[in-house]
Design a protein around this motif. Structure first.
Motif, short mmCIF file in Angstrom:
data_model
loop_
_atom_site.label_atom_id
_atom_site.label_comp_id
_atom_site.label_asym_id
_atom_site.label_seq_id
_atom_site.Cartn_x
_atom_site.Cartn_y
_atom_site.Cartn_z
N ALA A 7 0.82 -1.22 0.00
CA ALA A 7 0.00 0.00 0.00
C ALA A 7 0.86 1.27 0.00
N LEU A 8 2.13 1.15 0.39
CA LEU A 8 3.00 2.34 0.44
C LEU A 8 3.33 2.84 -0.97
N ASN A 9 3.38 1.88 -1.90
CA ASN A 9 3.75 2.24 -3.26
C ASN A 9 3.03 1.31 -4.23
N PRO A 10 1.68 1.42 -4.32
CA PRO A 10 0.95 0.43 -5.12
C PRO A 10 1.23 0.57 -6.62
N THR A 11 1.46 -0.55 -7.26
CA THR A 11 1.75 -0.53 -8.70
C THR A 11 0.93 -1.60 -9.41
N PHE A 12 0.73 -1.40 -10.71
CA PHE A 12 0.08 -2.41 -11.55
C PHE A 12 1.14 -3.47 -11.91
N PRO A 13 0.70 -4.63 -12.44
CA PRO A 13 1.69 -5.68 -12.78
C PRO A 13 2.79 -5.18 -13.73
N ASP A 14 2.51 -4.15 -14.56
CA ASP A 14 3.56 -3.66 -15.47
C ASP A 14 4.48 -2.63 -14.80
N GLY A 15 4.29 -2.41 -13.48
CA GLY A 15 5.19 -1.51 -12.75
C GLY A 15 4.69 -0.08 -12.69
N LYS A 16 3.63 0.26 -13.45
CA LYS A 16 3.13 1.65 -13.44
C LYS A 16 2.43 1.95 -12.11
N PRO A 17 2.54 3.20 -11.60
CA PRO A 17 1.92 3.52 -10.30
C PRO A 17 0.39 3.54 -10.37
N ALA A 18 -0.25 3.10 -9.30
CA ALA A 18 -1.72 3.06 -9.23
C ALA A 18 -2.21 4.14 -8.26
N ASN A 19 -3.52 4.45 -8.32
CA ASN A 19 -4.12 5.45 -7.41
C ASN A 19 -4.30 4.93 -6.00
N GLY A 20 -4.04 3.65 -5.81
CA GLY A 20 -4.26 3.04 -4.49
C GLY A 20 -4.40 1.55 -4.69
N VAL A 21 -5.02 0.87 -3.74
CA VAL A 21 -5.08 -0.59 -3.84
C VAL A 21 -6.40 -1.14 -3.31
N VAL A 22 -6.87 -2.18 -3.97
CA VAL A 22 -8.00 -2.96 -3.45
C VAL A 22 -7.42 -4.27 -2.93
N TYR A 23 -7.57 -4.50 -1.63
CA TYR A 23 -7.12 -5.77 -1.04
C TYR A 23 -8.30 -6.73 -0.99
N ASP A 24 -8.03 -8.00 -1.32
CA ASP A 24 -9.06 -9.05 -1.28
C ASP A 24 -8.52 -10.14 -0.36
N GLY A 25 -9.28 -10.48 0.69
CA GLY A 25 -8.76 -11.52 1.60
C GLY A 25 -9.73 -11.89 2.71
N ARG A 26 -9.17 -12.17 3.88
CA ARG A 26 -9.97 -12.56 5.03
C ARG A 26 -9.82 -11.58 6.19
N ASP A 27 -8.62 -10.97 6.28
CA ASP A 27 -8.31 -10.10 7.43
C ASP A 27 -7.77 -8.76 6.97
N THR A 28 -8.07 -8.37 5.72
CA THR A 28 -7.40 -7.16 5.21
C THR A 28 -7.96 -5.89 5.86
N GLY A 29 -9.26 -5.93 6.24
CA GLY A 29 -9.83 -4.76 6.92
C GLY A 29 -9.60 -4.78 8.42
N THR A 30 -9.31 -5.95 8.98
CA THR A 30 -9.14 -6.04 10.43
C THR A 30 -7.67 -5.96 10.84
N VAL A 31 -6.77 -6.59 10.05
CA VAL A 31 -5.36 -6.68 10.47
C VAL A 31 -4.41 -5.99 9.48
N VAL A 32 -4.57 -6.27 8.19
CA VAL A 32 -3.58 -5.76 7.22
C VAL A 32 -3.69 -4.23 7.12
N CYS A 33 -4.91 -3.73 6.93
CA CYS A 33 -5.11 -2.28 6.78
C CYS A 33 -6.27 -1.81 7.63
N PRO A 34 -6.11 -1.80 8.95
CA PRO A 34 -7.24 -1.36 9.79
C PRO A 34 -7.64 0.10 9.52
#
Ligand code: C5P
Length: 226
Positions: free
Chosen positions: A106-133
């Motif tokens: 999340a500090l420096n989100p990039t697309f697979p081709d290395g270009k910078p992104a506006n941010g990140v969408v995390y998909d998981g089980r604990d991303t809202g509770t632990v990874v990015c509260p």
């Protein structure tokens, strides 16, 4: 901007994550891939899945490059890969080893081709509770186990994976139980997550009913972050 999307297996997290990422120029981080990579490596290297030390050492050495290599294996997305991921993901040392990798993205989100992104969408089980509260927007997506099993069976059929509805349902229920009952970062909604149950909806209906609810808030967040 950081959006987290958590929920049980085959709830439609990937569908909405990919949609939001594309629409708003955000990178997409499927965090389950990290756990699948460690689980599959355990299987391929003939480690006992009960061996937490072996799993945590593989997790500590995992790179995105290695994860993407393992993702090409036919069992990466199969129920063998899913079960192995679910078992190793219950080990606190494995979760700790993979946490920094997820947070750093999340500090420096990039697309697979290395270009910078506006941010990140995390998909998981604990991303809202632990990874990015402190995420800007948190969703918890769910659906009935029967609907999720039907969707997973359909995905497997498209990939040529031969299985049955009963096996897929049993596998999902077992994983849900393990994911929700583990002591370390169990599957549960963050207190400030928006809960969405898409039982009975196909992907198109899910997207067309959910996106209008989120659009205004995401636009506001993007304007604020610029
Ligand atoms: O989402 P996916 O089905 O690919 O995840 C595989 C497994 O990895 C899940 O069943 C869960 O046990 C684990 N996982 C996790 N935390 C995450 C993402 C996945 O424990 N953030």
């Amino acid at each position: 901007m950081i959006i987290t999307i958590d929920g049980p297996a085959a709830a439609g997290k990937g569908t909405i994550s990919a949609y939001l990422a594309k629409k708003y120029g955000l990178a997409y981080f499927d965090t389950g891939m990290l756990y699948r990579a460690v689980g599959l490596q355990m299987v391929l290297e003939h480690h006992d899945l009960k061996d937490e030390r072996a799993a945590s050492s593989l997790a500590g050495a995992l790179s995105f490059q290695k994860m993407n290599e393992l993702a090409k294996h036919p069992d990466f997305r199969s129920d063998i890969g899913g079960q192995a991921a679910s078992i190793v993901s219950a080990y606190p040392s494995v979760r700790a080893a993979l946490l920094t990798m997820q947070q750093n993205f999340a500090l420096n989100p990039t697309f697979p081709d290395g270009k910078p992104a506006n941010g990140v969408v995390y998909d998981g089980r604990d991303t809202g509770t632990v990874v990015c509260p402190h995420a800007d927007l948190k969703l918890f997506i769910t659906a009935s186990a029967e609907d999720r099993a039907k969707r997973r069976l359909h995905d497997f059929a498209l990939k040529g994976i031969d299985t049955t509805y009963e096996k897929v349902l049993a596998d999902l229920l077992e994983r849900d139980e393990r994911d929700s009952k583990r002591a370390s970062a169990p599957l549960k909604p963050a207190p400030d997550a928006l809960l969405i149950d898409n039982s009975g909806m196909d992907a198109e209906t899910f997207i067309s009913t959910t996106i209008p609810m989120l659009d205004e808030k995401i636009q506001m967040l993007l304007n604020k972050n610029h």
